[in-house]
Design a protein around this motif. Sequence first.
Motif, PDB file in Angstrom:
ATOM      1  N   LEU A 177      40.508  44.498 114.431  1.00 59.94           N
ATOM      2  CA  LEU A 177      39.861  44.885 113.177  1.00 59.94           C
ATOM      3  C   LEU A 177      38.749  45.902 113.425  1.00 59.94           C
ATOM      4  N   TYR A 178      37.954  45.654 114.452  1.00 60.03           N
ATOM      5  CA  TYR A 178      36.825  46.536 114.741  1.00 60.03           C
ATOM      6  C   TYR A 178      37.324  47.943 115.084  1.00 60.03           C
ATOM      7  N   ASN A 179      38.348  47.993 115.920  1.00 64.48           N
ATOM      8  CA  ASN A 179      38.859  49.296 116.331  1.00 64.48           C
ATOM      9  C   ASN A 179      39.600  50.028 115.220  1.00 64.48           C
ATOM     10  N   GLU A 180      39.939  49.303 114.158  1.00 66.22           N
ATOM     11  CA  GLU A 180      40.502  49.929 112.961  1.00 66.22           C
ATOM     12  C   GLU A 180      39.414  50.378 111.992  1.00 66.22           C
ATOM     13  N   GLY A 181      38.157  50.206 112.385  1.00 67.39           N
ATOM     14  CA  GLY A 181      37.043  50.618 111.551  1.00 67.39           C
ATOM     15  C   GLY A 181      36.744  49.676 110.402  1.00 67.39           C
ATOM     16  N   LYS A 182      37.145  48.414 110.529  1.00 67.93           N
ATOM     17  CA  LYS A 182      37.029  47.478 109.420  1.00 67.93           C
ATOM     18  C   LYS A 182      35.844  46.526 109.529  1.00 67.93           C
ATOM     19  N   CYS A 183      35.043  46.639 110.585  1.00 68.28           N
ATOM     20  CA  CYS A 183      33.921  45.715 110.780  1.00 68.28           C
ATOM     21  C   CYS A 183      32.607  46.482 110.887  1.00 68.28           C
ATOM     22  N   GLY A 184      31.610  46.061 110.116  1.00 71.33           N
ATOM     23  CA  GLY A 184      30.283  46.642 110.236  1.00 71.33           C
ATOM     24  C   GLY A 184      29.555  46.116 111.452  1.00 71.33           C
ATOM     25  N   MET A 185      29.701  44.813 111.715  1.00 73.32           N
ATOM     26  CA  MET A 185      29.103  44.234 112.914  1.00 73.32           C
ATOM     27  C   MET A 185      29.977  43.107 113.417  1.00 73.32           C
ATOM     28  N   TRP A 186      29.808  42.846 114.690  1.00 73.70           N
ATOM     29  CA  TRP A 186      30.547  41.785 115.369  1.00 73.70           C
ATOM     30  C   TRP A 186      29.608  41.165 116.369  1.00 73.70           C
TER      31      TRP A 186
END
Length: 428
Positions: free
Chosen positions: A249-258
Amino acid sequence: MKALQASALALMAATGFAQAGSHASELTIAIVNNGHMINMQKVAEAYTAETGVKLKWVSLEEGVLREQVTSDTATGGGQYDVINIGMQEAPIWGAAGWIEPLEFGAEYDMDDILPAIRAGLSHEGTMYAAPFYGESSMVMYRKDLTDAAGVSVADNDSWDNIKAAAAAMHDPDNGVYGACLRGKPGWGDNMAFITTMVNSFGGAWFDADFKPTIDSDEWRAAINFYVDLLGNYGPPGSEGNSFNEILALYNEGKCGMWIDATIAASFLEVDGVAYAQSPNAGNPVGANWLWAWAMAVPTGTANTDEAKAFIEWATSKEYVQAVANHPDFGWGSVPTGQRASTYMFDEFKAVASFAGAEMAAIESAAPEATDLKPYVGVQFAAIPEFPQVGSAVAQEMAAALSGAKSVDEALAASQAAADAIMSEAGYY
């Protein structure tokens, strides 16, 4: 490829590895299905070419790996020659005689292994699992998004500020979720993150008598916050997400923070990422975890010597160099959180913008027993019963996150399950 072969050859010559044809065999290796372990399969082709030892890889999702490896190792089944385990298992299994002690030659440089990582994989000074990589946890956030939203994330920030930043970045209509956090049930999945959050709220798994304290005000405050944060600003279906799902999800640009394992930074492919030390609700001790995915030799294997030799190679300085020299990888893909020497290479520092934050997190982790908790471990308790306790509670937390149960119902069920396990084990 020539550089890789040269690196492998140098290590094998220095440490006395068998040459091709001298003592060929096959090792069955059970690994967790994450990036560094998957990369190892390519890098280890040179090991097979040089030694003649064939490698059979069994790559499993984290929860499945733990279940299968525990069952086989506890019974001396001999299904695996090398296994991935971590800090929860290594000292307990070593003391029980389930896994072999590890002693390597001087070239291995045991003192180069980060002290906290080595200690967590040892029992009474003997190391029973060698770290393939180590990690703590930290905030990985999109600074381009926080800047655009006019908010900021600080080291050791408050949870309220974290929620405010998540709210400001949350834009589901455009496919961006403010916060991506683990929700998939498992003592090393959702409970790894949840326990650090509970710690930061001043909670713990057990009191001084090892009675569970899951029905405490601290747990209730932490879990209500967790459910509210993900429920309002997380992606749909968060109860099914763990490390690999959120990385995608993060690498798809879908997460502001993790907020997750520091090792994740090695695999982030989006621009604008910045790093901060883990947030807390007034108690920073235990707000960031400490872990290592390590390699051990079960006592049930018939290939003890070959298994130890492979581990010595796969967790060495030379292996780090082999990854750095590999045409498919490079310095940005080397395993981290393992050896101090890795952080001294200018080539590594040039591509690892996360290195300082990662090391700060590892060095600040606090696994020792304290007045707040009577057990060793940050996101786990280093007692034999913890996997059973943690797994039972993990299911209840996932139910609370999905809305199948209220937070109070999930905590009550968790307390009852943990109490039954600990009572039956004879703690009180």
